[in-house]
Scaffold this motif. Structure first.
Motif, mmCIF file in Angstrom:
data_model
loop_
_atom_site.group_PDB
_atom_site.id
_atom_site.type_symbol
_atom_site.label_atom_id
_atom_site.label_comp_id
_atom_site.label_asym_id
_atom_site.label_seq_id
_atom_site.Cartn_x
_atom_site.Cartn_y
_atom_site.Cartn_z
ATOM 1 N N VAL A 11 0.873 -1.168 0.000
ATOM 2 C CA VAL A 11 0.000 0.000 0.000
ATOM 3 C C VAL A 11 0.915 1.225 0.000
ATOM 4 O O VAL A 11 1.579 1.517 0.992
ATOM 5 C CB VAL A 11 -0.944 0.016 1.217
ATOM 6 N N ALA A 12 0.948 1.918 -1.143
ATOM 7 C CA ALA A 12 1.799 3.099 -1.299
ATOM 8 C C ALA A 12 0.981 4.381 -1.185
ATOM 9 O O ALA A 12 1.455 5.448 -1.534
ATOM 10 C CB ALA A 12 2.513 3.038 -2.655
ATOM 11 N N ILE A 19 0.388 -19.346 -9.701
ATOM 12 C CA ILE A 19 1.051 -18.056 -9.514
ATOM 13 C C ILE A 19 2.489 -18.325 -9.102
ATOM 14 O O ILE A 19 2.741 -19.045 -8.143
ATOM 15 C CB ILE A 19 0.353 -17.221 -8.423
ATOM 16 N N ARG A 20 3.395 -17.751 -9.843
ATOM 17 C CA ARG A 20 4.801 -17.807 -9.454
ATOM 18 C C ARG A 20 5.084 -16.605 -8.552
ATOM 19 O O ARG A 20 5.497 -16.748 -7.421
ATOM 20 C CB ARG A 20 5.714 -17.759 -10.677
ATOM 21 N N GLN A 21 4.843 -15.428 -9.074
ATOM 22 C CA GLN A 21 5.073 -14.197 -8.320
ATOM 23 C C GLN A 21 4.098 -13.149 -8.825
ATOM 24 O O GLN A 21 4.024 -12.906 -10.028
ATOM 25 C CB GLN A 21 6.513 -13.708 -8.516
ATOM 26 N N LEU A 22 3.369 -12.548 -7.924
ATOM 27 C CA LEU A 22 2.450 -11.487 -8.277
ATOM 28 C C LEU A 22 2.630 -10.361 -7.268
ATOM 29 O O LEU A 22 2.515 -10.582 -6.067
ATOM 30 C CB LEU A 22 1.003 -11.994 -8.256
ATOM 31 N N GLU A 23 2.954 -9.193 -7.786
ATOM 32 C CA GLU A 23 3.110 -8.015 -6.939
ATOM 33 C C GLU A 23 1.988 -7.045 -7.251
ATOM 34 O O GLU A 23 1.797 -6.668 -8.410
ATOM 35 C CB GLU A 23 4.468 -7.359 -7.189
ATOM 36 N N ILE A 24 1.252 -6.669 -6.216
ATOM 37 C CA ILE A 24 0.153 -5.730 -6.364
ATOM 38 C C ILE A 24 0.489 -4.500 -5.532
ATOM 39 O O ILE A 24 0.797 -4.622 -4.342
ATOM 40 C CB ILE A 24 -1.179 -6.350 -5.905
ATOM 41 N N THR A 25 0.424 -3.337 -6.168
ATOM 42 C CA THR A 25 0.711 -2.083 -5.468
ATOM 43 C C THR A 25 -0.519 -1.194 -5.552
ATOM 44 O O THR A 25 -1.025 -0.921 -6.641
ATOM 45 C CB THR A 25 1.925 -1.366 -6.084
ATOM 46 N N LEU A 26 -1.007 -0.772 -4.391
ATOM 47 C CA LEU A 26 -2.148 0.128 -4.284
ATOM 48 C C LEU A 26 -1.583 1.528 -4.079
ATOM 49 O O LEU A 26 -0.833 1.764 -3.127
ATOM 50 C CB LEU A 26 -3.038 -0.284 -3.115
ATOM 51 N N MET A 27 -1.934 2.452 -4.968
ATOM 52 C CA MET A 27 -1.270 3.747 -4.954
ATOM 53 C C MET A 27 -2.234 4.894 -5.211
ATOM 54 O O MET A 27 -3.422 4.682 -5.410
ATOM 55 C CB MET A 27 -0.144 3.741 -5.985
ATOM 56 N N TYR A 76 -0.693 -2.505 -10.694
ATOM 57 C CA TYR A 76 -0.717 -1.230 -9.987
ATOM 58 C C TYR A 76 -2.140 -0.686 -10.056
ATOM 59 O O TYR A 76 -2.712 -0.567 -11.132
ATOM 60 C CB TYR A 76 0.261 -0.243 -10.624
ATOM 61 N N VAL A 77 -2.699 -0.361 -8.888
ATOM 62 C CA VAL A 77 -4.096 0.059 -8.789
ATOM 63 C C VAL A 77 -4.181 1.433 -8.137
ATOM 64 O O VAL A 77 -3.532 1.692 -7.117
ATOM 65 C CB VAL A 77 -4.895 -0.959 -7.932
ATOM 66 N N SER A 78 -4.999 2.307 -8.727
ATOM 67 C CA SER A 78 -5.240 3.627 -8.159
ATOM 68 C C SER A 78 -6.422 3.560 -7.193
ATOM 69 O O SER A 78 -7.567 3.380 -7.611
ATOM 70 C CB SER A 78 -5.546 4.645 -9.262
#
Length: 158
Positions: free
Chosen positions: A24-25, A51-59, A96-98
């Motif tokens: 959470v950014a 899933i091998r690798q999943l990066e989710i960033t909330l920004m 990446y999610v707004s």
């Protein structure tokens, strides 16, 4: 003698299952990280994908706009961006999610903030899985799948 690439061992078979990291950014808005993991697992299961690798960033909207500008040379606000790092054998990528976009636009679509953020995450995952929405048919397929996964995760009754 060197082994040709088509005969290399499948290293994804040894890859850890379901490595999902969420950051959470955003300084003001937050989101339920357990719900994200539940949602991601529903999509992966439904698409029969590991899933091998999943990066989710909330920004913030500003952060996502800057990312859109620097990586896609597109200077406009957007709801979600996804970047695939996959070799096709397992899901590997970044989403990446707004959160600002979700908060601002959820009422326009008759959704809650939670539903809208989850829709963006599912939408990003579908893009990572190869779905496209640049045609009417593709957009319809993605919307149907988004609705399906939101229902199966208990996020939406639609």
């Amino acid at each position: 003698m060197e082994t040709p690439p088509d005969q290399w061992p499948d290293l994804t078979a040894d890859a850890p299952e379901g490595e999902v990291s969420v950051t959470v950014a955003h300084q003001e808005l937050d989101f339920d990280l357990n719900l994200i993991e539940h949602l991601v697992s529903r999509v992966a299961e439904g698409e029969d994908q590991r899933i091998r690798q999943l990066e989710i960033t909330l920004m913030t909207a500003e952060q996502l706009r800057e990312l859109n500008r620097s990586w896609r040379e597109a200077d406009y606000d957007t709801d979600v961006l996804s970047f695939s790092l996959s070799d096709g054998k397992a899901l590997d990528g970044e989403i990446y999610v707004s959160l600002d976009f979700a908060r601002t636009h959820c009422h326009t679509y008759g959704a809650t903030y939670t539903e809208e953020v989850c829709r963006y995450i599912v939408h990003g995952m579908l893009h990572l899985l190869g779905y496209e929405d640049d045609t009417v048919r593709g957009a319809r397929t993605m919307r149907r799948k988004e609705d399906q996964y939101l229902r199966s995760a208990g996020v939406s009754g639609t």
